[in-house]
Design an enzyme around this catalytic site. Structure first.
Site, short mmCIF file in Angstrom:
data_model
loop_
_atom_site.label_atom_id
_atom_site.label_comp_id
_atom_site.label_asym_id
_atom_site.label_seq_id
_atom_site.Cartn_x
_atom_site.Cartn_y
_atom_site.Cartn_z
N HIS A 266 -22.23 16.79 -63.77
CA HIS A 266 -21.99 15.34 -63.96
C HIS A 266 -23.11 14.60 -63.22
O HIS A 266 -24.27 14.73 -63.57
CB HIS A 266 -20.57 15.04 -63.46
N HIS A 305 -24.30 16.76 -73.67
CA HIS A 305 -23.33 15.77 -73.25
C HIS A 305 -22.04 16.01 -74.01
O HIS A 305 -22.08 16.40 -75.17
CB HIS A 305 -23.85 14.35 -73.56
N ASP A 361 -29.81 11.58 -67.39
CA ASP A 361 -30.40 12.07 -66.15
C ASP A 361 -31.60 12.97 -66.33
O ASP A 361 -32.11 13.53 -65.36
CB ASP A 361 -29.32 12.73 -65.29
N1 ACO Z 1 -28.18 24.07 -71.57
C1 ACO Z 1 -27.92 25.13 -72.36
N2 ACO Z 1 -26.87 25.25 -73.19
C2 ACO Z 1 -26.02 24.20 -73.20
C3 ACO Z 1 -26.21 23.06 -72.40
C4 ACO Z 1 -27.34 23.01 -71.57
N3 ACO Z 1 -27.58 21.94 -70.81
N4 ACO Z 1 -25.19 22.18 -72.61
C5 ACO Z 1 -24.38 22.77 -73.51
N5 ACO Z 1 -24.89 24.00 -73.88
C6 ACO Z 1 -24.35 24.91 -74.88
C7 ACO Z 1 -23.09 25.63 -74.36
O1 ACO Z 1 -23.43 26.84 -73.73
C8 ACO Z 1 -22.31 25.82 -75.64
O2 ACO Z 1 -22.90 26.90 -76.35
P1 ACO Z 1 -21.96 27.95 -77.15
O3 ACO Z 1 -21.20 27.12 -78.15
O4 ACO Z 1 -22.90 28.90 -77.77
O5 ACO Z 1 -21.06 28.57 -76.11
C9 ACO Z 1 -22.61 24.57 -76.45
O6 ACO Z 1 -23.90 24.13 -75.99
C10 ACO Z 1 -21.58 23.46 -76.25
O7 ACO Z 1 -21.55 23.14 -74.86
P2 ACO Z 1 -20.25 22.86 -74.01
O8 ACO Z 1 -20.38 23.55 -72.70
O9 ACO Z 1 -19.04 23.15 -74.83
O10 ACO Z 1 -20.36 21.31 -73.79
P3 ACO Z 1 -19.46 20.45 -72.85
O11 ACO Z 1 -19.16 19.21 -73.58
O12 ACO Z 1 -18.29 21.22 -72.32
O13 ACO Z 1 -20.41 20.17 -71.61
C11 ACO Z 1 -22.12 19.22 -70.29
C12 ACO Z 1 -21.18 19.02 -71.49
C13 ACO Z 1 -21.32 19.63 -69.07
C14 ACO Z 1 -22.82 17.90 -70.00
C15 ACO Z 1 -23.16 20.31 -70.66
O14 ACO Z 1 -23.93 19.92 -71.77
C16 ACO Z 1 -24.08 20.64 -69.48
O15 ACO Z 1 -23.74 21.47 -68.66
N6 ACO Z 1 -25.30 20.01 -69.40
C17 ACO Z 1 -26.18 20.22 -68.29
C18 ACO Z 1 -25.74 19.40 -67.09
C19 ACO Z 1 -26.03 17.93 -67.26
O16 ACO Z 1 -27.11 17.52 -67.62
N7 ACO Z 1 -25.00 17.12 -66.95
C20 ACO Z 1 -25.10 15.67 -67.00
C21 ACO Z 1 -24.28 15.14 -68.11
S1 ACO Z 1 -24.54 13.40 -68.28
C22 ACO Z 1 -23.66 12.74 -67.01
O17 ACO Z 1 -22.71 13.26 -66.51
C23 ACO Z 1 -24.17 11.53 -66.55
#
Ligand code: ACO
Length: 427
Positions: A266, A305, A361
């Site tokens: 987050h 996201h 971010d």
């Molecule tokens: N890098 C690589 N793979 C990713 C990423 C990433 N940043 N984000 C999602 N994925 C993949 C997951 O592994 C999943 O793959 P799969 O279907 O093969 O298993 C698919 O994309 C869907 O992702 P979820 O984890 O289901 O997405 P969720 O909505 O639960 O998570 C989150 C969202 C936490 C933001 C995620 O994208 C993440 O971890 N991003 C990196 C951290 C980040 O930048 N956070 C800031 C968010 S913005 C904010 O809070 C202001």
């Protein structure tokens, strides 16, 4: 007009129920009628991570993740970032309208008049160990404010809520700056209420820059705060609403929200992005890094996201500000890595098929670093920007007659009742 109901048949029993549809939503409690035995608890919905559960009706922020749209109280984020100041946006979020000129002057003055922090809070900020993470310090400082302002417990008094809100907006920058300077062994700088909100914050941090770059940095800071000011029911806002639903005071609720924001998935992502870019170190290492992401060894921080399955509209604005700031502060080699990393990822099927785009971010850390902020303080800057949104959501919650204490259900899969074993008979 078609009937606004949903008919559900339970194939275990043949029972059919009809639930009202309002705003494309059915009341979850209506499912409870579906039972196999008369004394069953009844049907629930299972939704880990609340991916499809609306917890409230809100009028603050609209996000359409598929189309990359973000609006505060109906105004597109792009226009607010271009034309408004942060405190003007705070007014909009809190009260629903952009203030007229005289009202804006009065509002700015009322927030800035609260910018002094209590001496005991300053003393508290001195007690943390060297190297303490600024988010831990901020959580503690905000929770400590609950002890300084016990009147904040009058959460049903709207005048009181406003008083605590203005106090929090006024004091947060001072507490953050004081803790930061304390950590560096530098003297506290008193707020200057004659300055703008962001300008005063940079002044208290000692990061004002010279006459030429100062205004560019202050405006960049203000716009970054605007971009972070609210994002509807995200992890930290939901945490705040959960805490405040028990009628805890706003300082405790805000401290909890900051705790939720701290995590790298987050608000901690801005810090994690910068560390990731530094670890990549050179554009030639990008393909190998992306291979590690695709092998699920690491995440591409600043990408993806829960809601946006399109380019995060905030990320586009942040990218533009990054170039504006770097133009006056001098270039940062990490921007080249970030731009190439983004471009390569956006052409890669792994990211395309999962609809993963840069989020707010991805580029903020580069700007913060160019402004002179140390990397550990990046999530604190997010918290400072998000404060008006949290407080607007709190005010909305407290005046929403449909809200009750937050208390999700569970699916219990543990042991059924079993006999208690004496200690000498345990394995
Ligand atoms: N890098 C690589 N793979 C990713 C990423 C990433 N940043 N984000 C999602 N994925 C993949 C997951 O592994 C999943 O793959 P799969 O279907 O093969 O298993 C698919 O994309 C869907 O992702 P979820 O984890 O289901 O997405 P969720 O909505 O639960 O998570 C989150 C969202 C936490 C933001 C995620 O994208 C993440 O971890 N991003 C990196 C951290 C980040 O930048 N956070 C800031 C968010 S913005 C904010 O809070 C202001």
């Amino acid at each position: 007009m078609s009937k606004q109901t949903l008919t559900i048949t339970d194939n275990r029993t043949g029972q059919t129920i009809e639930l009202p549809i309002e705003h494309d939503t059915i009341p979850a409690i209506g499912l409870r009628q579906l039972k196999v035995q008369a004394d069953d608890f009844g049907m629930m919905v299972y939704d880990p991570g609340y991916t499809n559960t609306a917890s409230c009706k809100s009028r603050v922020t609209f996000v359409d993740g598929d189309r990359g749209i973000l609006r505060y109280r109906g105004y597109p984020i792009e226009q607010l970032a271009e034309k408004s100041s942060f405190l003007e946006v705070a007014h909009l979020l809190l009260f629903g309208e952009l203030p007229a000129a005289a009202m804006l002057t009065e509002w700015n003055a009322s927030v800035m008049a609260q910018s002094q922090i209590d001496r005991s809070l300053r003393e508290l900020l001195k007690t943390f160990p060297a190297g303490a993470h600024p988010m831990g310090i901020l959580i503690s400082a905000v929770a400590a404010m609950s002890t300084l302002y016990p009147d904040s417990k009058q959460v049903h008094d709207s005048g009181n809520r406003l008083r605590q809100t203005v106090r929090l907006l006024g004091q947060l920058p001072t507490a953050i700056a004081s803790a930061y300077r304390q950590r560096l062994g530098r003297p506290h700088i008193d707020p200057n209420p004659a300055l703008g909100y962001s300008e005063n914050f940079l002044h208290m941090m000692g990061l004002t820059g010279d006459a030429e770059i100062g205004p560019v940095l202050a405006r960049a800071m203000d716009v970054l705060f605007i971009l972070h000011a609210d994002h509807e029911q995200n992890c930290s806002t939901s945490a705040l609403r959960n805490i405040a639903s028990s009628e805890a005071d706003p300082y405790c609720a805000l401290a909890g929200a900051i705790g939720a924001l701290y995590g790298p998935l987050h608000g901690g992502a801005n810090e994690a992005v910068l560390r990731m870019l530094a670890e990549i170190g050179d554009t030639k290492n990008i393909p190998a890094f992306l291979d590690r992401v695709k092998n699920r060894e690491v995440r591409l921080m600043g990408f993806g996201h829960r809601v946006y399955k399109n380019y995060d509209p905030r990320a586009q604005i942040v990218k533009r500000i990054a170039y504006e700031v770097l133009e006056v502060t001098g270039s940062n080699p990490l921007i080249d890595i970030a731009v190439e990393l983004e471009g390569t990822a956006l052409e890669d099927d792994y990211f395309v098929s999962r609809r993963l785009y840069p989020n707010v971010d991805f580029y903020t850390g580069i700007i913060y670093q160019a402004m002179g902020f140390p990397v550990e303080i990046f999530p604190v800057l997010f918290a400072l920007g998000r404060a008006p949104g949290w407080l607007a959501q709190w005010m909305e919650l407290m005046s929403d007659a449909e809200q009750r204490i937050a208390r999700p259900r569970q699916i219990y899969l543990g042991e059924a009742e079993r006999p208690y074993p004496p200690i000498n008979e345990r394995g």
